[in-house]
Design an enzyme around this catalytic site. Structure first.
Site, PDB file in Angstrom:
ATOM      1  CB  SER A 194      -0.956   0.101   1.179  1.00  8.39           C
ATOM      2  OG  SER A 194      -0.172  -0.033   2.348  1.00  8.39           O
ATOM      3  CE  LYS A 249       0.724   1.568   8.901  1.00  8.42           C
ATOM      4  NZ  LYS A 249       0.107   2.379   7.674  1.00  8.42           N
ATOM      5  CB  SER A 299       0.582   3.497   4.726  1.00 10.52           C
ATOM      6  OG  SER A 299       1.391   2.457   4.967  1.00 10.52           O
ATOM      7  CB  SER A 355      -0.861   6.031   7.130  1.00  9.35           C
ATOM      8  OG  SER A 355      -0.213   5.197   8.035  1.00  9.35           O
TER       9      SER A 355
END
Length: 338
Positions: free
Chosen positions: A142, A199, A144, A303
């Site tokens: 993705s 992250k 994010s 996100s």
């Protein structure tokens, strides 16, 4: 000679083992097929562990049973041929055209079910150990973490940077470094630990993290930001505000959408103590509990991270992401990142 070959083949290649191996391979194909089609979420670590144990069992059986049986059958075949040649020699026949070499090779050859199990054990074991304790590859699914990581980036994760952990259970057995602000980490998603997320670490245990009106503050101190030229996303065909942000000793880039609101709403699967976070129209303020970390994506308005589902327990850490080793759509992406 024919009878000896038939007997040796029957001893070294029992039909039951061939059928069992076919069933195991069928189960493997069904598991991978259901995983690929989305019928269930696979566990690659568990799969590698099972494959290592099963192929190890075949390797032991080959090393201590099947190989000695084939070797014994080959020796019996050679002894039978020697007796036949000696008998013919006593009868005055010294020229014997037939040879047992091809039959001997056939007797010693591994059957397919050993070649595809015991023969693969060393390779599977090396992959299992490397992936479990040293480095593991991941694919970014993705956006994010744009602009740091893009969709399709194939990255490497250092598995021992935050300590040595047992495979499958992820239990830490040897401590190493603790996560630092700015580290890009892979972890097991707290609401669903079967799924891996990536992250950036923003808050450490005991920190108060505030994200108000799209500005990040740690323990009351605004995180330094420097405006950069707008970022153009080829996929969405739009521009986003880009900033250089300093988290600890790590300088990295982040994105903000001009028209996106600053407030956030916790998801129903919020995993942590709800009282640790205070939500308002301007954003959210959270106190990071002991043994947990507050993480955010660099693409701040695109996100789902700790602002929405809570904190990452230390037990969920997988490793530190540090290198893009391939992107088939853009080879210039290869290299280290912060």
């Amino acid at each position: 000679m024919t009878d000896a070959t038939t007997t040796a083949t029957a001893v070294a290649s029992p039909p039951a083992m061939s059928a069992l191996t076919a069933v195991l391979y069928g189960a493997l194909v069904a598991y991978l097929g259901g995983w690929y089609l989305g019928a269930w979420t696979g566990n690659f670590s568990l799969l590698l562990l099972v494959l290592s144990l099963v192929t190890f069992g075949y390797w032991l059986a080959e090393r201590f049973h099947f190989l000695p049986a084939r070797q014994a059958a080959a020796r019996s075949l050679e002894a039978s041929d020697a007796q036949r040649r000696d008998k013919l020699h006593r009868q005055g026949i010294t020229q014997v055209d037939t040879s047992v070499d091809s039959a001997r090779e056939a007797v010693l050859a591994q059957p397919w079910w050993l070649d595809w199990t015991a023969g693969l054990f060393p390779v599977i074991l090396v992959v299992f150990l490397l992936r479990s304790f040293l480095f593991e590859p991941f694919k970014i699914p993705s956006g994010s973490m744009i602009p740091t990581l893009e969709i399709g980036d194939l990255i490497l994760v250092n598995k021992f940077h935050y300590g040595i952990r047992l495979p499958v259970s992820n239990t830490k057995i040897i401590a190493n470094n603790d996560p630092k602000p700015g580290d890009v980490i892979v972890f097991r998603y707290p609401p669903n630990p079967r799924v891996d997320y990536i992250k950036r670490v923003v808050g450490l245990p005991g920190d108060e993290v505030a994200y108000i009106n799209k500005r990040l503050t740690i323990n009351g101190k605004p995180v330094p930001q420097t405006p950069l030229p707008d970022y153009y996303d080829d996929d969405s065909l739009r521009y986003s505000q880009m900033f250089s942000e300093q988290l600890g000793s790590v300088e990295h880039r982040i994105l903000n959408e001009r028209n996106a609101p600053g407030f956030v709403m916790p998801l129903p699967e919020f995993q942590s103590d709800r009282e640790a976070c205070r939500y308002s129209a301007e954003g959210v303020v959270c106190k990071v509990p002991a043994g947990h970390y507050f993480v955010m994506g660099d693409n701040r308005d695109n996100s789902q991270d700790s602002r929405y589902w809570g904190f990452v327990p230390d037990a969920n850490l997988v490793g530190r992401a540090f290198f893009v080793w391939m992107n088939l759509g853009n080879l210039r992406r290869i290299g280290s990142f912060q």
